[in-house]
Scaffold this active site. Structure first.
Site, PDB file in Angstrom:
ATOM      1  N   TYR A 143      64.232 149.285  80.128  1.00 43.25           N
ATOM      2  CA  TYR A 143      65.458 148.484  80.022  1.00 43.25           C
ATOM      3  C   TYR A 143      66.660 149.394  79.740  1.00 43.25           C
TER       4      TYR A 143
ATOM      5  N   PHE B 148      63.235 137.436  70.666  1.00 42.72           N
ATOM      6  CA  PHE B 148      63.963 138.511  69.993  1.00 42.72           C
ATOM      7  C   PHE B 148      63.722 138.408  68.485  1.00 42.72           C
ATOM      8  N   VAL B 149      63.741 139.557  67.804  1.00 41.43           N
ATOM      9  CA  VAL B 149      63.229 139.565  66.426  1.00 41.43           C
ATOM     10  C   VAL B 149      64.046 138.685  65.482  1.00 41.43           C
TER      11      VAL B 149
ATOM     12  N   GLU C  27      71.296 149.945  73.620  1.00 39.93           N
ATOM     13  CA  GLU C  27      69.973 150.515  73.949  1.00 39.93           C
ATOM     14  C   GLU C  27      70.123 151.810  74.741  1.00 39.93           C
TER      15      GLU C  27
ATOM     16  N   GLY D 114      67.165 133.850  72.316  1.00 42.26           N
ATOM     17  CA  GLY D 114      65.800 133.578  72.764  1.00 42.26           C
ATOM     18  C   GLY D 114      64.809 133.801  71.632  1.00 42.26           C
TER      19      GLY D 114
ATOM     20  N   SER E  71      74.800 148.230  77.046  1.00 40.59           N
ATOM     21  CA  SER E  71      74.041 147.986  75.820  1.00 40.59           C
ATOM     22  C   SER E  71      73.901 149.225  74.949  1.00 40.59           C
TER      23      SER E  71
ATOM     24  N   LEU F 181      70.556 138.077  91.371  1.00 39.47           N
ATOM     25  CA  LEU F 181      70.947 139.494  91.399  1.00 39.47           C
ATOM     26  C   LEU F 181      70.039 140.321  92.302  1.00 39.47           C
TER      27      LEU F 181
ATOM     28  N   GLU G  33      60.277 153.715  70.462  1.00 36.65           N
ATOM     29  CA  GLU G  33      61.138 152.851  69.639  1.00 36.65           C
ATOM     30  C   GLU G  33      62.552 153.429  69.551  1.00 36.65           C
TER      31      GLU G  33
ATOM     32  N   ARG H  82      69.183 147.994  63.037  1.00 34.23           N
ATOM     33  CA  ARG H  82      70.093 147.550  64.095  1.00 34.23           C
ATOM     34  C   ARG H  82      71.453 147.195  63.499  1.00 34.23           C
TER      35      ARG H  82
ATOM     36  N   GLY I 132      74.217 134.982  84.647  1.00 30.80           N
ATOM     37  CA  GLY I 132      73.550 134.876  83.342  1.00 30.80           C
ATOM     38  C   GLY I 132      74.150 133.784  82.486  1.00 30.80           C
TER      39      GLY I 132
ATOM     40  N   GLY J 290      72.082 132.093  79.756  1.00 26.04           N
ATOM     41  CA  GLY J 290      71.621 132.897  78.621  1.00 26.04           C
ATOM     42  C   GLY J 290      72.470 132.676  77.377  1.00 26.04           C
TER      43      GLY J 290
HETATM   44  P1  NAP Z   1      69.617 136.419  77.934  1.00 22.76           P
HETATM   45  O1  NAP Z   1      69.804 135.313  76.948  1.00 22.76           O
HETATM   46  O2  NAP Z   1      68.278 137.020  78.120  1.00 22.76           O
HETATM   47  O3  NAP Z   1      70.167 135.885  79.351  1.00 22.76           O
HETATM   48  C1  NAP Z   1      69.894 136.594  80.539  1.00 22.76           C
HETATM   49  C2  NAP Z   1      70.440 135.802  81.705  1.00 22.76           C
HETATM   50  O4  NAP Z   1      70.192 136.507  82.932  1.00 22.76           O
HETATM   51  C3  NAP Z   1      69.812 134.411  81.889  1.00 22.76           C
HETATM   52  O5  NAP Z   1      70.836 133.494  82.224  1.00 22.76           O
HETATM   53  C4  NAP Z   1      68.885 134.604  83.071  1.00 22.76           C
HETATM   54  O6  NAP Z   1      68.657 133.434  83.824  1.00 22.76           O
HETATM   55  C5  NAP Z   1      69.717 135.589  83.889  1.00 22.76           C
HETATM   56  N1  NAP Z   1      68.948 136.299  84.928  1.00 22.76           N
HETATM   57  C6  NAP Z   1      67.835 137.056  84.751  1.00 22.76           C
HETATM   58  N2  NAP Z   1      67.428 137.567  85.925  1.00 22.76           N
HETATM   59  C7  NAP Z   1      68.304 137.128  86.865  1.00 22.76           C
HETATM   60  C8  NAP Z   1      68.421 137.312  88.259  1.00 22.76           C
HETATM   61  N3  NAP Z   1      67.542 138.050  88.951  1.00 22.76           N
HETATM   62  N4  NAP Z   1      69.452 136.731  88.923  1.00 22.76           N
HETATM   63  C9  NAP Z   1      70.343 135.966  88.237  1.00 22.76           C
HETATM   64  N5  NAP Z   1      70.280 135.733  86.923  1.00 22.76           N
HETATM   65  C10 NAP Z   1      69.276 136.319  86.233  1.00 22.76           C
HETATM   66  O7  NAP Z   1      70.621 137.631  77.572  1.00 22.76           O
HETATM   67  P2  NAP Z   1      71.876 137.673  76.569  1.00 22.76           P
HETATM   68  O8  NAP Z   1      71.394 137.991  75.214  1.00 22.76           O
HETATM   69  O9  NAP Z   1      72.741 136.501  76.819  1.00 22.76           O
HETATM   70  O10 NAP Z   1      72.600 138.991  77.084  1.00 22.76           O
HETATM   71  C11 NAP Z   1      73.551 138.947  78.159  1.00 22.76           C
HETATM   72  C12 NAP Z   1      73.662 140.335  78.775  1.00 22.76           C
HETATM   73  O11 NAP Z   1      74.093 141.264  77.779  1.00 22.76           O
HETATM   74  C13 NAP Z   1      72.365 140.902  79.332  1.00 22.76           C
HETATM   75  O12 NAP Z   1      72.712 141.691  80.459  1.00 22.76           O
HETATM   76  C14 NAP Z   1      71.844 141.791  78.220  1.00 22.76           C
HETATM   77  O13 NAP Z   1      71.014 142.798  78.735  1.00 22.76           O
HETATM   78  C15 NAP Z   1      73.159 142.340  77.682  1.00 22.76           C
HETATM   79  N6  NAP Z   1      73.167 142.731  76.279  1.00 22.76           N
HETATM   80  C16 NAP Z   1      72.763 141.853  75.328  1.00 22.76           C
HETATM   81  C17 NAP Z   1      72.832 142.204  73.989  1.00 22.76           C
HETATM   82  C18 NAP Z   1      72.394 141.252  72.908  1.00 22.76           C
HETATM   83  O14 NAP Z   1      72.207 141.706  71.770  1.00 22.76           O
HETATM   84  N7  NAP Z   1      72.283 139.966  73.194  1.00 22.76           N
HETATM   85  C19 NAP Z   1      73.338 143.471  73.625  1.00 22.76           C
HETATM   86  C20 NAP Z   1      73.773 144.324  74.634  1.00 22.76           C
HETATM   87  C21 NAP Z   1      73.706 143.949  75.955  1.00 22.76           C
HETATM   88  P3  NAP Z   1      67.393 132.441  83.556  1.00 22.76           P
HETATM   89  O15 NAP Z   1      67.906 131.407  82.594  1.00 22.76           O
HETATM   90  O16 NAP Z   1      67.115 131.933  84.910  1.00 22.76           O
HETATM   91  O17 NAP Z   1      66.290 133.284  82.973  1.00 22.76           O
HETATM   92  N1  GDD Z   2      61.253 141.319  69.654  1.00 20.30           N
HETATM   93  C1  GDD Z   2      60.596 141.786  68.582  1.00 20.30           C
HETATM   94  N2  GDD Z   2      59.479 141.119  68.153  1.00 20.30           N
HETATM   95  N3  GDD Z   2      61.056 142.899  67.974  1.00 20.30           N
HETATM   96  C2  GDD Z   2      60.391 143.325  66.875  1.00 20.30           C
HETATM   97  C3  GDD Z   2      59.268 142.682  66.379  1.00 20.30           C
HETATM   98  C4  GDD Z   2      58.777 141.533  67.051  1.00 20.30           C
HETATM   99  O1  GDD Z   2      57.798 140.922  66.683  1.00 20.30           O
HETATM  100  N4  GDD Z   2      58.854 143.347  65.272  1.00 20.30           N
HETATM  101  C5  GDD Z   2      59.691 144.363  65.080  1.00 20.30           C
HETATM  102  N5  GDD Z   2      60.625 144.371  66.059  1.00 20.30           N
HETATM  103  C6  GDD Z   2      61.697 145.362  66.215  1.00 20.30           C
HETATM  104  C7  GDD Z   2      61.725 146.019  67.591  1.00 20.30           C
HETATM  105  O2  GDD Z   2      60.715 147.026  67.686  1.00 20.30           O
HETATM  106  C8  GDD Z   2      63.158 146.566  67.603  1.00 20.30           C
HETATM  107  O3  GDD Z   2      63.194 147.797  66.940  1.00 20.30           O
HETATM  108  C9  GDD Z   2      63.927 145.537  66.763  1.00 20.30           C
HETATM  109  O4  GDD Z   2      62.953 144.737  66.092  1.00 20.30           O
HETATM  110  C10 GDD Z   2      64.841 144.635  67.573  1.00 20.30           C
HETATM  111  O5  GDD Z   2      64.097 144.082  68.648  1.00 20.30           O
HETATM  112  P1  GDD Z   2      64.720 142.935  69.581  1.00 20.30           P
HETATM  113  O6  GDD Z   2      65.224 141.819  68.765  1.00 20.30           O
HETATM  114  O7  GDD Z   2      63.700 142.628  70.633  1.00 20.30           O
HETATM  115  O8  GDD Z   2      66.024 143.613  70.208  1.00 20.30           O
HETATM  116  P2  GDD Z   2      66.274 145.062  70.850  1.00 20.30           P
HETATM  117  O9  GDD Z   2      67.096 145.835  69.868  1.00 20.30           O
HETATM  118  O10 GDD Z   2      65.033 145.676  71.354  1.00 20.30           O
HETATM  119  O11 GDD Z   2      67.151 144.690  72.122  1.00 20.30           O
HETATM  120  C11 GDD Z   2      68.227 143.759  72.021  1.00 20.30           C
HETATM  121  O12 GDD Z   2      69.418 144.436  71.735  1.00 20.30           O
HETATM  122  C12 GDD Z   2      69.869 145.321  72.763  1.00 20.30           C
HETATM  123  C13 GDD Z   2      71.156 145.983  72.257  1.00 20.30           C
HETATM  124  O13 GDD Z   2      70.840 147.058  71.438  1.00 20.30           O
HETATM  125  C14 GDD Z   2      68.290 142.981  73.336  1.00 20.30           C
HETATM  126  O14 GDD Z   2      69.212 141.921  73.197  1.00 20.30           O
HETATM  127  C15 GDD Z   2      68.772 143.855  74.469  1.00 20.30           C
HETATM  128  O15 GDD Z   2      68.993 143.067  75.638  1.00 20.30           O
HETATM  129  C16 GDD Z   2      70.092 144.516  74.022  1.00 20.30           C
HETATM  130  O16 GDD Z   2      70.603 145.337  75.040  1.00 20.30           O
END
Ligand code: NAP
Ligand code: GDD
Length: 330
Positions: free
Chosen positions: A152, A191-192, A130, A188, A128, A62, A284, A220, A13, A16
């Site tokens: 997820y 994400f909201v 989540e 990305g 996470s 993966l 939700e 959040r 990853g 990412g």
């Molecule tokens: P991200 O920006 O969506 O990055 C995901 C990464 O996984 C990308 O590099 C993607 O590669 C790679 N990937 C997806 N499918 C794959 C596969 N089959 N084989 C190899 N690589 C693959 O996620 P992030 O926000 O950096 O989060 C990193 C990790 O932390 C994730 O596991 C996420 O679920 C977890 N997490 C994130 C948060 C958060 O708030 N950001 C919170 C809790 C946990 P490509 O570039 O090819 O798509």
């Molecule tokens: N993406 C998105 N787009 N979310 C929205 C929107 C919209 O237009 N409008 C409202 N939301 C609300 C979602 O319903 C959710 O309750 C909240 O905003 C956050 O959504 P996301 O930013 O998509 O993040 P997430 O909380 O569902 O998940 C992220 O955080 C997790 C950790 O708690 C991701 O990064 C997950 O990979 C990560 O594990």
């Protein structure tokens, strides 16, 4: 068995958000960094473009255990950070099987590859908040029961427990970081947080006229990704592996995020935000707020960036990006 390289880390990853910040941190610490990247028809190295001449890329997925074994055999890392996942909750409702294959079973494939190639490799699993889903306790800690609300979240619960299982079954130094939402200008656009910061910037420049969102009342515990990757690294420097909640301890609604982001540019979010059913999820997660006491006491971890600063930084970065002041993502 060939020796591993003591300061070499492999990151899945790496392309990412978190992968890019973790790479910067590990390079600063003097590590050699190997990034596992899956094949695609166009490369997605935007977030690590500035680091490419300092890292090694290895091809792997993966979904394919042989490729993981091969990557470990070839590069002999001392530490593996598993950040790869299908990480977007909304997509997991539409692609639950793919999400399970990657985000759940992918963890087993990687743990098994480590067990086969070199069980002394230290392992980090990106768990996470989540997993807490319909929260059973406020705030959430390492002992709060899980109640995931999306494919997820369910997949992450599996990934978490298989990490614990390999630790207990095979003695692996395998740690699980239960990270709450963390954001940055490299987030990305789906994400909201980034959707809002980018839209606020675009609207202020007259390039967009409305922002369509789903549930504004979801709350959040939002932190800055750069702070959170430090916790990942700290977990693997401990004598004993473990599970750690990483969060700010504050919670804010999506509405508050909008208010701050638009106000930062002198606008009222109410004039631009439109509720769109398409962004409402089948189930939700209403409220997340964690307690990172264990990470503070055992790892000495604390966050540096607060909510207001995070929102302002993201909006400013998107403004710069749209005005062409930034090349790619800062
Ligand atoms: P991200 O920006 O969506 O990055 C995901 C990464 O996984 C990308 O590099 C993607 O590669 C790679 N990937 C997806 N499918 C794959 C596969 N089959 N084989 C190899 N690589 C693959 O996620 P992030 O926000 O950096 O989060 C990193 C990790 O932390 C994730 O596991 C996420 O679920 C977890 N997490 C994130 C948060 C958060 O708030 N950001 C919170 C809790 C946990 P490509 O570039 O090819 O798509
Ligand atoms: N993406 C998105 N787009 N979310 C929205 C929107 C919209 O237009 N409008 C409202 N939301 C609300 C979602 O319903 C959710 O309750 C909240 O905003 C956050 O959504 P996301 O930013 O998509 O993040 P997430 O909380 O569902 O998940 C992220 O955080 C997790 C950790 O708690 C991701 O990064 C997950 O990979 C990560 O594990």
């Amino acid at each position: 068995m060939a020796e591993h390289h003591p300061r070499r880390a492999l990151i899945t990853g790496i392309t990412g958000q978190d992968g890019s910040y973790l790479t910067e941190l590990l390079l600063d610490q003097g590590y050699e960094v190997v990034g596992l990247v899956r094949r695609s028809s166009t490369v997605s190295f935007e977030r690590i473009a500035h680091l490419q001449d300092q890292i090694t890329i290895v091809s792997g997925d993966l979904l394919d255990e042989a490729s993981l074994i091969e990557a470990l055999r070839l590069h002999r890392p001392a530490e593996v950070y598993n950040l790869a996942a299908q990480s977007f909750v909304q997509t997991s409702f539409g692609q639950p099987v793919l999400t399970g294959e990657t985000t759940a079973l992918g963890v087993t494939r990687l743990l098994d590859a480590i067990r086969i190639v070199d069980p002394s490799i230290r392992f980090y699993q990106a768990s996470s908040s989540e997993m807490f889903g319909k929260v059973q306790e406020v705030p959430q800690t390492e002992t709060t029961p899980f109640y995931p609300r999306s494919p997820y979240g369910v997949a992450k619960v599996y990934g978490h427990w298989i990490t614990v299982n390999y630790r207990e079954s095979y003695g692996l130094h395998a740690s699980s970081g239960i990270l709450f939402n963390h954001e940055s200008p490299r987030r990305g656009l789906e994400f909201v947080s980034r959707k809002i910061s980018h839209a606020a910037a675009a609207i202020s420049l007259g390039r967009q006229h409305e922002l369509r969102l789903g549930n504004l009342d979801a709350k959040r515990d939002w932190g800055f990704a750069g702070d959170y990757v430090r916790a990942m690294w700290l977990m693997l420097q401990q004598d004993e592996p473990g599970d750690y909640v990483v969060c700010t301890g504050e919670t804010h609604s999506v509405r508050e995020f909008c208010e701050l982001a638009f106000a930062h540019l002198g606008m009222d979010y109410g004039d631009y935000v439109v509720i769109d059913e398409a962004f409402i999820r089948p189930a939700e997660v209403d409220l997340l707020v964690g307690d990172a006491s264990r990470a503070a006491s055992d790892l000495g971890w604390h966050r540096d960036v607060g909510f207001q600063e995070l929102v302002a930084t993201m909006v400013d970065a998107d403004l710069d990006l749209l005005q062409g002041k930034l090349k790619g993502i800062s």
